[in-house]
Design a protein around this motif. Sequence first.
Motif, PDB file in Angstrom:
ATOM      1  N   ASP A 150       0.831  -1.204   0.000  1.00 37.74           N
ATOM      2  CA  ASP A 150       0.000   0.000   0.000  1.00 37.74           C
ATOM      3  C   ASP A 150       0.868   1.258   0.000  1.00 37.74           C
ATOM      4  O   ASP A 150       0.542   2.242  -0.683  1.00 37.74           O
ATOM      5  N   THR A 151       1.959   1.242   0.741  1.00 36.66           N
ATOM      6  CA  THR A 151       2.884   2.383   0.716  1.00 36.66           C
ATOM      7  C   THR A 151       3.517   2.519  -0.660  1.00 36.66           C
ATOM      8  O   THR A 151       3.662   3.623  -1.192  1.00 36.66           O
ATOM      9  N   PHE A 152       3.898   1.375  -1.236  1.00 40.03           N
ATOM     10  CA  PHE A 152       4.455   1.386  -2.590  1.00 40.03           C
ATOM     11  C   PHE A 152       3.490   2.054  -3.571  1.00 40.03           C
ATOM     12  O   PHE A 152       3.888   2.894  -4.387  1.00 40.03           O
ATOM     13  N   LEU A 153       2.212   1.702  -3.486  1.00 40.88           N
ATOM     14  CA  LEU A 153       1.229   2.282  -4.403  1.00 40.88           C
ATOM     15  C   LEU A 153       1.037   3.774  -4.144  1.00 40.88           C
ATOM     16  O   LEU A 153       0.777   4.544  -5.076  1.00 40.88           O
ATOM     17  N   GLN A 154       1.157   4.206  -2.901  1.00 39.05           N
ATOM     18  CA  GLN A 154       1.062   5.638  -2.612  1.00 39.05           C
ATOM     19  C   GLN A 154       2.192   6.398  -3.317  1.00 39.05           C
ATOM     20  O   GLN A 154       1.964   7.431  -3.955  1.00 39.05           O
ATOM     21  N   VAL A 155       3.413   5.884  -3.180  1.00 44.34           N
ATOM     22  CA  VAL A 155       4.549   6.549  -3.836  1.00 44.34           C
ATOM     23  C   VAL A 155       4.380   6.484  -5.354  1.00 44.34           C
ATOM     24  O   VAL A 155       4.660   7.454  -6.071  1.00 44.34           O
ATOM     25  N   ALA A 156       3.901   5.337  -5.858  1.00 44.90           N
ATOM     26  CA  ALA A 156       3.677   5.214  -7.301  1.00 44.90           C
ATOM     27  C   ALA A 156       2.683   6.265  -7.787  1.00 44.90           C
ATOM     28  O   ALA A 156       2.882   6.881  -8.838  1.00 44.90           O
ATOM     29  N   GLN A 157       1.628   6.466  -7.024  1.00 47.35           N
ATOM     30  CA  GLN A 157       0.634   7.485  -7.418  1.00 47.35           C
ATOM     31  C   GLN A 157       1.261   8.874  -7.453  1.00 47.35           C
ATOM     32  O   GLN A 157       1.037   9.652  -8.389  1.00 47.35           O
ATOM     33  N   LEU A 158       2.066   9.181  -6.430  1.00 53.74           N
ATOM     34  CA  LEU A 158       2.718  10.500  -6.401  1.00 53.74           C
ATOM     35  C   LEU A 158       3.625  10.686  -7.619  1.00 53.74           C
ATOM     36  O   LEU A 158       3.616  11.738  -8.263  1.00 53.74           O
ATOM     37  N   LEU A 159       4.413   9.651  -7.940  1.00 54.56           N
ATOM     38  CA  LEU A 159       5.350   9.766  -9.063  1.00 54.56           C
ATOM     39  C   LEU A 159       4.611   9.871 -10.388  1.00 54.56           C
ATOM     40  O   LEU A 159       4.981  10.676 -11.257  1.00 54.56           O
ATOM     41  N   GLU A 160       3.565   9.056 -10.560  1.00 52.84           N
ATOM     42  CA  GLU A 160       2.841   9.082 -11.832  1.00 52.84           C
ATOM     43  C   GLU A 160       2.065  10.392 -12.006  1.00 52.84           C
ATOM     44  O   GLU A 160       2.073  10.983 -13.091  1.00 52.84           O
ATOM     45  N   ASP A 161       1.414  10.845 -10.946  1.00 54.72           N
ATOM     46  CA  ASP A 161       0.674  12.109 -11.055  1.00 54.72           C
ATOM     47  C   ASP A 161       1.631  13.260 -11.366  1.00 54.72           C
ATOM     48  O   ASP A 161       1.312  14.136 -12.188  1.00 54.72           O
ATOM     49  N   ALA A 162       2.789  13.253 -10.714  1.00 57.81           N
ATOM     50  CA  ALA A 162       3.771  14.316 -10.980  1.00 57.81           C
ATOM     51  C   ALA A 162       4.289  14.214 -12.413  1.00 57.81           C
ATOM     52  O   ALA A 162       4.475  15.233 -13.098  1.00 57.81           O
ATOM     53  N   GLY A 163       4.525  12.977 -12.886  1.00 56.32           N
ATOM     54  CA  GLY A 163       5.017  12.799 -14.250  1.00 56.32           C
ATOM     55  C   GLY A 163       4.041  13.308 -15.294  1.00 56.32           C
ATOM     56  O   GLY A 163       4.440  13.948 -16.276  1.00 56.32           O
ATOM     57  N   VAL A 164       2.759  13.038 -15.082  1.00 57.92           N
ATOM     58  CA  VAL A 164       1.731  13.503 -16.029  1.00 57.92           C
ATOM     59  C   VAL A 164       1.759  15.025 -16.116  1.00 57.92           C
ATOM     60  O   VAL A 164       1.767  15.616 -17.205  1.00 57.92           O
ATOM     61  N   ARG A 165       1.770  15.679 -14.962  1.00 57.50           N
ATOM     62  CA  ARG A 165       1.751  17.142 -14.947  1.00 57.50           C
ATOM     63  C   ARG A 165       3.051  17.718 -15.508  1.00 57.50           C
ATOM     64  O   ARG A 165       3.053  18.760 -16.161  1.00 57.50           O
ATOM     65  N   ALA A 166       4.164  17.043 -15.251  1.00 57.98           N
ATOM     66  CA  ALA A 166       5.450  17.557 -15.724  1.00 57.98           C
ATOM     67  C   ALA A 166       5.536  17.515 -17.245  1.00 57.98           C
ATOM     68  O   ALA A 166       6.038  18.451 -17.883  1.00 57.98           O
ATOM     69  N   TYR A 167       5.069  16.405 -17.851  1.00 58.63           N
ATOM     70  CA  TYR A 167       5.079  16.341 -19.322  1.00 58.63           C
ATOM     71  C   TYR A 167       4.237  17.465 -19.892  1.00 58.63           C
ATOM     72  O   TYR A 167       4.611  18.112 -20.868  1.00 58.63           O
ATOM     73  N   LYS A 168       3.071  17.694 -19.298  1.00 61.74           N
ATOM     74  CA  LYS A 168       2.206  18.759 -19.801  1.00 61.74           C
ATOM     75  C   LYS A 168       2.891  20.107 -19.679  1.00 61.74           C
ATOM     76  O   LYS A 168       2.759  20.976 -20.554  1.00 61.74           O
ATOM     77  N   GLY A 169       3.663  20.296 -18.615  1.00 64.66           N
ATOM     78  CA  GLY A 169       4.341  21.572 -18.412  1.00 64.66           C
ATOM     79  C   GLY A 169       5.468  21.838 -19.385  1.00 64.66           C
ATOM     80  O   GLY A 169       5.883  22.990 -19.578  1.00 64.66           O
ATOM     81  N   GLN A 170       5.994  20.751 -19.999  1.00 66.95           N
ATOM     82  CA  GLN A 170       7.129  20.930 -20.905  1.00 66.95           C
ATOM     83  C   GLN A 170       6.715  20.978 -22.380  1.00 66.95           C
ATOM     84  O   GLN A 170       7.550  21.242 -23.244  1.00 66.95           O
ATOM     85  N   VAL A 171       5.452  20.743 -22.649  1.00 68.90           N
ATOM     86  CA  VAL A 171       4.997  20.678 -24.044  1.00 68.90           C
ATOM     87  C   VAL A 171       5.298  21.972 -24.789  1.00 68.90           C
ATOM     88  O   VAL A 171       5.714  21.961 -25.957  1.00 68.90           O
ATOM     89  N   GLU A 172       5.113  23.108 -24.126  1.00 65.42           N
ATOM     90  CA  GLU A 172       5.312  24.374 -24.837  1.00 65.42           C
ATOM     91  C   GLU A 172       6.760  24.562 -25.288  1.00 65.42           C
ATOM     92  O   GLU A 172       7.019  25.346 -26.194  1.00 65.42           O
ATOM     93  N   PHE A 173       7.696  23.853 -24.682  1.00 65.10           N
ATOM     94  CA  PHE A 173       9.102  23.986 -25.065  1.00 65.10           C
ATOM     95  C   PHE A 173       9.506  22.964 -26.133  1.00 65.10           C
ATOM     96  O   PHE A 173      10.672  22.919 -26.537  1.00 65.10           O
ATOM     97  N   LEU A 174       8.564  22.107 -26.523  1.00 65.39           N
ATOM     98  CA  LEU A 174       8.839  21.084 -27.532  1.00 65.39           C
ATOM     99  C   LEU A 174       8.027  21.300 -28.804  1.00 65.39           C
ATOM    100  O   LEU A 174       8.182  20.569 -29.771  1.00 65.39           O
ATOM    101  N   GLN A 175       7.149  22.287 -28.824  1.00 65.67           N
ATOM    102  CA  GLN A 175       6.214  22.423 -29.922  1.00 65.67           C
ATOM    103  C   GLN A 175       6.872  22.868 -31.229  1.00 65.67           C
ATOM    104  O   GLN A 175       6.241  22.792 -32.292  1.00 65.67           O
ATOM    105  N   ALA A 176       8.132  23.322 -31.168  1.00 64.74           N
ATOM    106  CA  ALA A 176       8.801  23.754 -32.394  1.00 64.74           C
ATOM    107  C   ALA A 176       9.133  22.575 -33.300  1.00 64.74           C
ATOM    108  O   ALA A 176       9.428  22.766 -34.484  1.00 64.74           O
ATOM    109  N   ASP A 177       9.089  21.350 -32.753  1.00 62.50           N
ATOM    110  CA  ASP A 177       9.425  20.170 -33.538  1.00 62.50           C
ATOM    111  C   ASP A 177       8.295  19.157 -33.395  1.00 62.50           C
ATOM    112  O   ASP A 177       7.993  18.702 -32.290  1.00 62.50           O
TER     113      ASP A 177
END
Length: 292
Positions: A150-177
Amino acid sequence: MDFLKLLSHLASADTPTPAAADTRRRALSRLAQTSAAALPAALSLALAPPAQARPTASTYDALRLALTLEYLENEFYTRALAKPTSFFGSAATRAAIQTIQSHEQQHVALLEGVLRSSGGTVPTKPNFDFTGSKNGTQAASFPDVFDNFDTFLQVAQLLEDAGVRAYKGQVEFLQADNFLLETALRAHSTEARHAAHIRTLRRQRGAQVKSWSSPTDAPVGPAAVAAQVYANEQTTTQLLPGPRLVPFRESLPINVATPPLPLDAILAKVAEAFDEPLDGPSAEAIVGLFAY
């Protein structure tokens, strides 16, 4: 289509063919470690102009951050998979985690390849401590992360949720290609499905969480850690980098509920369908929670 097969399809589609990679190598050579000043600064959306200075980053910065996040996730699942099947509760659950880890591994290989092809420097993989104790130099936030599923899944949720938001935050710097933009969006889609699956596993074990970020989710881990991961995650509005407010009130869906839902209830449901982008410094700080 089976859910895990769908994930595998999305992940495998991330990897370019050798011919495509050769074509991209020439184009990417222009982008290696390019400064932000040479790139388009923002998504061309018909929104109000930013009220504050925009963050600056280069294509290289965005790719380096994405790779660091993928290192983090790949290492996390790889360490868990060294545990016996009993840690996961069933062979089916272990297989699901194995599938997610294979996607993270593919993302690492893809991003490393893109950086090398462009002449960019591949960042060194940090040392990770998923207890949050920074190799025993401070109190652990998740001391039993690889002993309690259960602790493992909590950390997994934190990492995955952060990863989703981080990719979205970097899209504007990749749109030139277009290649980089498509790659980032495919990875973002895969990470979002990982997050939903991890949340489903948690819910099946009794945790009060939806398949997406919601204000009704039960707290995850220490408050200070959760506050950092979910900072600026809005529940009744939607923000784009800037931050810029998406005008939901002017474009709400048709109210088909019986009786009709109040405006605030519709706004909350619409806003729950989106994650707020996470800027680069915030994403780096989250990686720092588990690195030393």
